[in-house]
Design an enzyme around this catalytic site. Structure first.
Site, PDB file in Angstrom:
ATOM      1  N   ASP A  10       0.853  -1.187   0.000  1.00 42.76           N
ATOM      2  CA  ASP A  10       0.000   0.000   0.000  1.00 42.76           C
ATOM      3  C   ASP A  10       0.890   1.239   0.000  1.00 42.76           C
ATOM      4  O   ASP A  10       1.629   1.472   0.958  1.00 42.76           O
ATOM      5  CB  ASP A  10      -0.880  -0.052   1.255  1.00 42.76           C
ATOM      6  CG  ASP A  10      -1.808   1.130   1.407  1.00 42.76           C
ATOM      7  OD1 ASP A  10      -1.661   2.139   0.694  1.00 42.76           O
ATOM      8  OD2 ASP A  10      -2.695   1.037   2.282  1.00 42.76           O
ATOM      9  N   ILE A  11       0.819   2.040  -1.043  1.00 39.36           N
ATOM     10  CA  ILE A  11       1.681   3.215  -1.152  1.00 39.36           C
ATOM     11  C   ILE A  11       1.446   4.207  -0.006  1.00 39.36           C
ATOM     12  O   ILE A  11       2.353   4.921   0.385  1.00 39.36           O
ATOM     13  CB  ILE A  11       1.539   3.895  -2.535  1.00 39.36           C
ATOM     14  CG1 ILE A  11       2.725   4.833  -2.787  1.00 39.36           C
ATOM     15  CG2 ILE A  11       0.182   4.591  -2.671  1.00 39.36           C
ATOM     16  CD1 ILE A  11       2.873   5.266  -4.221  1.00 39.36           C
ATOM     17  N   ASP A  34      -5.406   7.615  -5.902  1.00 38.63           N
ATOM     18  CA  ASP A  34      -5.751   9.011  -5.615  1.00 38.63           C
ATOM     19  C   ASP A  34      -6.648   9.114  -4.378  1.00 38.63           C
ATOM     20  O   ASP A  34      -6.370   9.872  -3.445  1.00 38.63           O
ATOM     21  CB  ASP A  34      -6.446   9.611  -6.843  1.00 38.63           C
ATOM     22  CG  ASP A  34      -6.584  11.120  -6.798  1.00 38.63           C
ATOM     23  OD1 ASP A  34      -5.877  11.778  -6.017  1.00 38.63           O
ATOM     24  OD2 ASP A  34      -7.398  11.641  -7.577  1.00 38.63           O
ATOM     25  N   SER A 122      -1.417   4.960 -14.270  1.00 41.38           N
ATOM     26  CA  SER A 122      -2.353   4.685 -15.373  1.00 41.38           C
ATOM     27  C   SER A 122      -2.734   3.219 -15.551  1.00 41.38           C
ATOM     28  O   SER A 122      -3.520   2.896 -16.429  1.00 41.38           O
ATOM     29  CB  SER A 122      -1.840   5.228 -16.720  1.00 41.38           C
ATOM     30  OG  SER A 122      -1.972   6.620 -16.766  1.00 41.38           O
ATOM     31  N   TYR A 126      -7.445   3.632 -15.409  1.00 37.67           N
ATOM     32  CA  TYR A 126      -7.151   4.233 -16.712  1.00 37.67           C
ATOM     33  C   TYR A 126      -6.785   3.183 -17.760  1.00 37.67           C
ATOM     34  O   TYR A 126      -6.592   3.513 -18.924  1.00 37.67           O
ATOM     35  CB  TYR A 126      -6.057   5.289 -16.603  1.00 37.67           C
ATOM     36  CG  TYR A 126      -6.536   6.603 -16.016  1.00 37.67           C
ATOM     37  CD1 TYR A 126      -7.799   6.762 -15.455  1.00 37.67           C
ATOM     38  CD2 TYR A 126      -5.710   7.708 -16.024  1.00 37.67           C
ATOM     39  CE1 TYR A 126      -8.225   7.964 -14.928  1.00 37.67           C
ATOM     40  CE2 TYR A 126      -6.126   8.929 -15.490  1.00 37.67           C
ATOM     41  CZ  TYR A 126      -7.378   9.047 -14.955  1.00 37.67           C
ATOM     42  OH  TYR A 126      -7.786  10.251 -14.437  1.00 37.67           O
TER      43      TYR A 126
END
Length: 169
Positions: A10-11, A34, A122, A126
């Site tokens: 998990d960033i 985000d 992305s 995305y």
């Protein structure tokens, strides 16, 4: 030379000078990475993003560009927001994706960041194919002159980790 490391996880749980956010152009939060960064980082990030929208980025942050804010409650000094391109089978947008990594490193250099944690920009909602996203990310970081000492790709699942690991072999 910049060290490239891989982490599966998990960033938002990373400790780094800067954490890169795969943002949408509004800079006002969203889904995926985000949304997680905005939730865990708290309201200070959104407050600075709103100020950016009210000043320099009234129409939003353009694809391939990057801008920094506070990291709020994250274990970092800064969040570097970059807007990746949406995958297209009929238009080559790989230069825009490479720009996300280059521009994020440029911003990191301007801030004096030595460690930067990146997601696989992305490759989520995305729709960018993971193996190609990994190729572009690793090649771009390797080719970019930077003072950043460690680039850490923080990969959410085994599929992403393996795609990036294959590029580092």
């Amino acid at each position: 030379m910049t060290a490239i490391t891989l982490v599966r996880g998990d960033i938002t749980r990373q400790t780094a000078d800067a954490i890169v956010n795969a943002a949408n152009s509004s800079l006002l939060g969203g889904g995926g990475v985000d949304g997680a960064i905005h939730r865990r980082g708290g309201p200070a990030i959104l407050e600075e993003c709103r100020k950016l929208r009210a000043s320099h980025y009234g129409r939003g942050l353009p694809t391939g560009k990057a801008v920094a804010t506070t990291a709020g409650d994250l274990d970092a000094r800064w969040v570097i927001h970059t807007v990746g391109p949406v995958w297209s089978s009929s238009e080559d947008r790989s230069a825009q994706l490479a720009s996300c990594y280059r521009e994020s490193l440029r911003v990191a250099d301007a801030l004096g960041a030595r460690t930067v944690a990146f997601p696989a920009v992305s490759t989520g909602i995305y729709g960018w194919p993971m193996h190609d996203g990994a190729r572009i990310a690793v090649e771009t970081v390797r080719a970019t002159a930077t003072s950043v000492e460690e680039v850490r790709f923080v990969l959410f699942d085994d599929r992403a980790y393996e795609a990036f690991a294959g590029r580092l072999r």
